[in-house]
Design a protein around this motif. Structure first.
Motif, PDB file in Angstrom:
ATOM      1  N   MET A 298       1.427  -1.327  -0.188  1.00  0.00           N
ATOM      2  CA  MET A 298       0.123   0.252   0.390  1.00  0.00           C
ATOM      3  C   MET A 298       0.613   1.330   0.216  1.00  0.00           C
ATOM      4  O   MET A 298       1.635   0.940   0.571  1.00  0.00           O
ATOM      5  N   GLY A 299       0.415   2.472  -1.321  1.00  0.00           N
ATOM      6  CA  GLY A 299       1.697   3.939  -0.930  1.00  0.00           C
ATOM      7  C   GLY A 299       0.764   4.397   0.008  1.00  0.00           C
ATOM      8  O   GLY A 299       0.120   4.205   0.768  1.00  0.00           O
ATOM      9  N   ASP A 300       0.760   5.511  -0.393  1.00  0.00           N
ATOM     10  CA  ASP A 300       0.480   6.444   0.694  1.00  0.00           C
ATOM     11  C   ASP A 300      -0.818   7.279   0.547  1.00  0.00           C
ATOM     12  O   ASP A 300      -1.385   8.064   1.526  1.00  0.00           O
ATOM     13  N   VAL A 301      -1.430   6.843  -0.759  1.00  0.00           N
ATOM     14  CA  VAL A 301      -2.529   7.063  -0.568  1.00  0.00           C
ATOM     15  C   VAL A 301      -3.607   5.570  -0.621  1.00  0.00           C
ATOM     16  O   VAL A 301      -3.195   4.496  -0.793  1.00  0.00           O
ATOM     17  N   LEU A 302      -4.644   5.322   0.643  1.00  0.00           N
ATOM     18  CA  LEU A 302      -5.688   4.659   0.318  1.00  0.00           C
ATOM     19  C   LEU A 302      -6.747   4.372  -0.944  1.00  0.00           C
ATOM     20  O   LEU A 302      -7.195   4.999  -1.051  1.00  0.00           O
ATOM     21  N   ARG A 303      -6.206   3.686  -1.458  1.00  0.00           N
ATOM     22  CA  ARG A 303      -7.340   3.102  -3.149  1.00  0.00           C
ATOM     23  C   ARG A 303      -8.364   2.312  -1.814  1.00  0.00           C
ATOM     24  O   ARG A 303      -8.676   1.430  -2.047  1.00  0.00           O
ATOM     25  N   VAL A 304      -9.773   3.301  -1.847  1.00  0.00           N
ATOM     26  CA  VAL A 304     -10.739   2.557  -2.672  1.00  0.00           C
ATOM     27  C   VAL A 304     -12.073   2.122  -3.136  1.00  0.00           C
ATOM     28  O   VAL A 304     -11.590   3.041  -4.098  1.00  0.00           O
ATOM     29  N   GLY A 305     -12.406   1.379  -2.896  1.00  0.00           N
ATOM     30  CA  GLY A 305     -13.529   0.827  -4.035  1.00  0.00           C
ATOM     31  C   GLY A 305     -14.758   0.981  -3.934  1.00  0.00           C
ATOM     32  O   GLY A 305     -14.833   0.658  -1.798  1.00  0.00           O
TER      33      GLY A 305
ATOM     34  N   GLU B   1     -18.860   9.994  -2.756  1.00  0.00           N
ATOM     35  CA  GLU B   1     -19.134  11.170  -2.135  1.00  0.00           C
ATOM     36  C   GLU B   1     -17.979  11.789  -1.184  1.00  0.00           C
ATOM     37  O   GLU B   1     -16.576  12.967  -1.516  1.00  0.00           O
ATOM     38  N   VAL B   2     -18.381  10.661  -0.041  1.00  0.00           N
ATOM     39  CA  VAL B   2     -17.460  11.369   0.703  1.00  0.00           C
ATOM     40  C   VAL B   2     -16.285  10.746   0.917  1.00  0.00           C
ATOM     41  O   VAL B   2     -15.271  11.835   1.125  1.00  0.00           O
ATOM     42  N   PHE B   3     -15.886   9.627   0.376  1.00  0.00           N
ATOM     43  CA  PHE B   3     -14.213   9.574   0.036  1.00  0.00           C
ATOM     44  C   PHE B   3     -13.740  10.601  -0.768  1.00  0.00           C
ATOM     45  O   PHE B   3     -12.374  10.718  -0.374  1.00  0.00           O
ATOM     46  N   GLY B   4     -14.179  10.759  -1.654  1.00  0.00           N
ATOM     47  CA  GLY B   4     -13.134  11.629  -2.311  1.00  0.00           C
ATOM     48  C   GLY B   4     -12.858  13.156  -2.243  1.00  0.00           C
ATOM     49  O   GLY B   4     -12.793  13.844  -2.591  1.00  0.00           O
ATOM     50  N   ARG B   5     -14.036  13.078  -0.571  1.00  0.00           N
ATOM     51  CA  ARG B   5     -12.802  14.715   0.541  1.00  0.00           C
ATOM     52  C   ARG B   5     -12.246  14.216   1.183  1.00  0.00           C
ATOM     53  O   ARG B   5     -11.882  15.007   1.576  1.00  0.00           O
TER      54      ARG B   5
ATOM     55  N   GLY C 239      -5.664  12.090   0.653  1.00  0.00           N
ATOM     56  CA  GLY C 239      -4.951  10.513   1.779  1.00  0.00           C
ATOM     57  C   GLY C 239      -5.656   8.794   1.125  1.00  0.00           C
ATOM     58  O   GLY C 239      -5.322   7.925   1.115  1.00  0.00           O
ATOM     59  N   VAL C 240      -6.825   9.667   0.203  1.00  0.00           N
ATOM     60  CA  VAL C 240      -7.544   8.596  -0.046  1.00  0.00           C
ATOM     61  C   VAL C 240      -8.068   8.699  -1.196  1.00  0.00           C
ATOM     62  O   VAL C 240      -8.296  10.087  -1.704  1.00  0.00           O
ATOM     63  N   GLU C 241      -8.296   7.969  -1.864  1.00  0.00           N
ATOM     64  CA  GLU C 241      -8.632   7.759  -3.420  1.00  0.00           C
ATOM     65  C   GLU C 241      -9.756   6.712  -3.810  1.00  0.00           C
ATOM     66  O   GLU C 241      -9.642   4.750  -3.303  1.00  0.00           O
ATOM     67  N   VAL C 242     -10.867   7.387  -4.251  1.00  0.00           N
ATOM     68  CA  VAL C 242     -12.043   6.571  -4.580  1.00  0.00           C
ATOM     69  C   VAL C 242     -11.263   5.850  -5.931  1.00  0.00           C
ATOM     70  O   VAL C 242     -11.471   6.679  -7.162  1.00  0.00           O
ATOM     71  N   ALA C 243     -10.918   4.618  -6.323  1.00  0.00           N
ATOM     72  CA  ALA C 243     -10.368   4.219  -7.064  1.00  0.00           C
ATOM     73  C   ALA C 243     -10.956   3.487  -8.764  1.00  0.00           C
ATOM     74  O   ALA C 243     -10.795   2.400  -9.463  1.00  0.00           O
ATOM     75  N   GLY C 244     -12.317   3.262  -7.664  1.00  0.00           N
ATOM     76  CA  GLY C 244     -13.304   1.922  -8.519  1.00  0.00           C
ATOM     77  C   GLY C 244     -14.660   2.286  -7.617  1.00  0.00           C
ATOM     78  O   GLY C 244     -15.131   2.248  -6.531  1.00  0.00           O
TER      79      GLY C 244
ATOM     80  N   GLN D 284     -19.078  11.166 -12.505  1.00  0.00           N
ATOM     81  CA  GLN D 284     -19.704  12.408 -12.136  1.00  0.00           C
ATOM     82  C   GLN D 284     -18.687  12.498 -10.728  1.00  0.00           C
ATOM     83  O   GLN D 284     -18.255  13.484 -10.821  1.00  0.00           O
ATOM     84  N   HIS D 285     -17.997  11.819 -10.481  1.00  0.00           N
ATOM     85  CA  HIS D 285     -16.685  11.527  -9.508  1.00  0.00           C
ATOM     86  C   HIS D 285     -15.168  11.025 -10.043  1.00  0.00           C
ATOM     87  O   HIS D 285     -14.830  11.317  -9.140  1.00  0.00           O
ATOM     88  N   ASP D 286     -15.741  11.439 -11.356  1.00  0.00           N
ATOM     89  CA  ASP D 286     -14.074  10.945 -11.818  1.00  0.00           C
ATOM     90  C   ASP D 286     -13.410  10.166 -11.190  1.00  0.00           C
ATOM     91  O   ASP D 286     -11.861  10.251 -10.449  1.00  0.00           O
ATOM     92  N   VAL D 287     -14.211   8.753 -11.234  1.00  0.00           N
ATOM     93  CA  VAL D 287     -13.763   7.828 -10.461  1.00  0.00           C
ATOM     94  C   VAL D 287     -12.991   7.730 -11.809  1.00  0.00           C
ATOM     95  O   VAL D 287     -13.492   6.947 -13.078  1.00  0.00           O
TER      96      VAL D 287
END
Length: 84
Positions: free
Chosen positions: A1-8, A20-24, A27-32, A47-50
């Motif tokens: 795991m890197g510096d960013v937590l990738r959440v699906g 929407e919430v995780f997008g804000r 250190g968290v990226e909505v990856a999918g 809509q959320h640039d995922v």
């Protein structure tokens, strides 16, 4: 795991709120996003640039560090126990 937590996020109903919430969160990226209805996943992702919209849960698991299961309750256990 890197510096960013990738959440699906699985599910595009209440799951949309999670996207929407995780997008804000720093250190968290909505990856999918994943939905049984691919068009719904694609619309939410746009809509959320995922970067990933899919109807394949296993494909989502391959790209994330953590997953939010926002589906009907009967699907929680099998999805939670799935392995990528």
């Amino acid at each position: 795991m890197g510096d960013v937590l990738r959440v699906g996020v699985v599910g595009t109903g209440i799951g949309a709120m999670h996207v929407e919430v995780f997008g804000r969160v720093p250190g968290v990226e909505v990856a999918g996003v994943c939905s049984a209805q691919l068009a719904r996943a694609q619309a939410l992702a746009t809509q959320h640039d995922v970067p990933l919209a899919t109807d394949d849960y296993a494909a989502l698991l391959e790209r994330v560090d953590a997953v939010v299961i926002a589906t009907p309750p009967g699907l929680h256990a099998p999805m939670g126990l799935a392995r990528s």
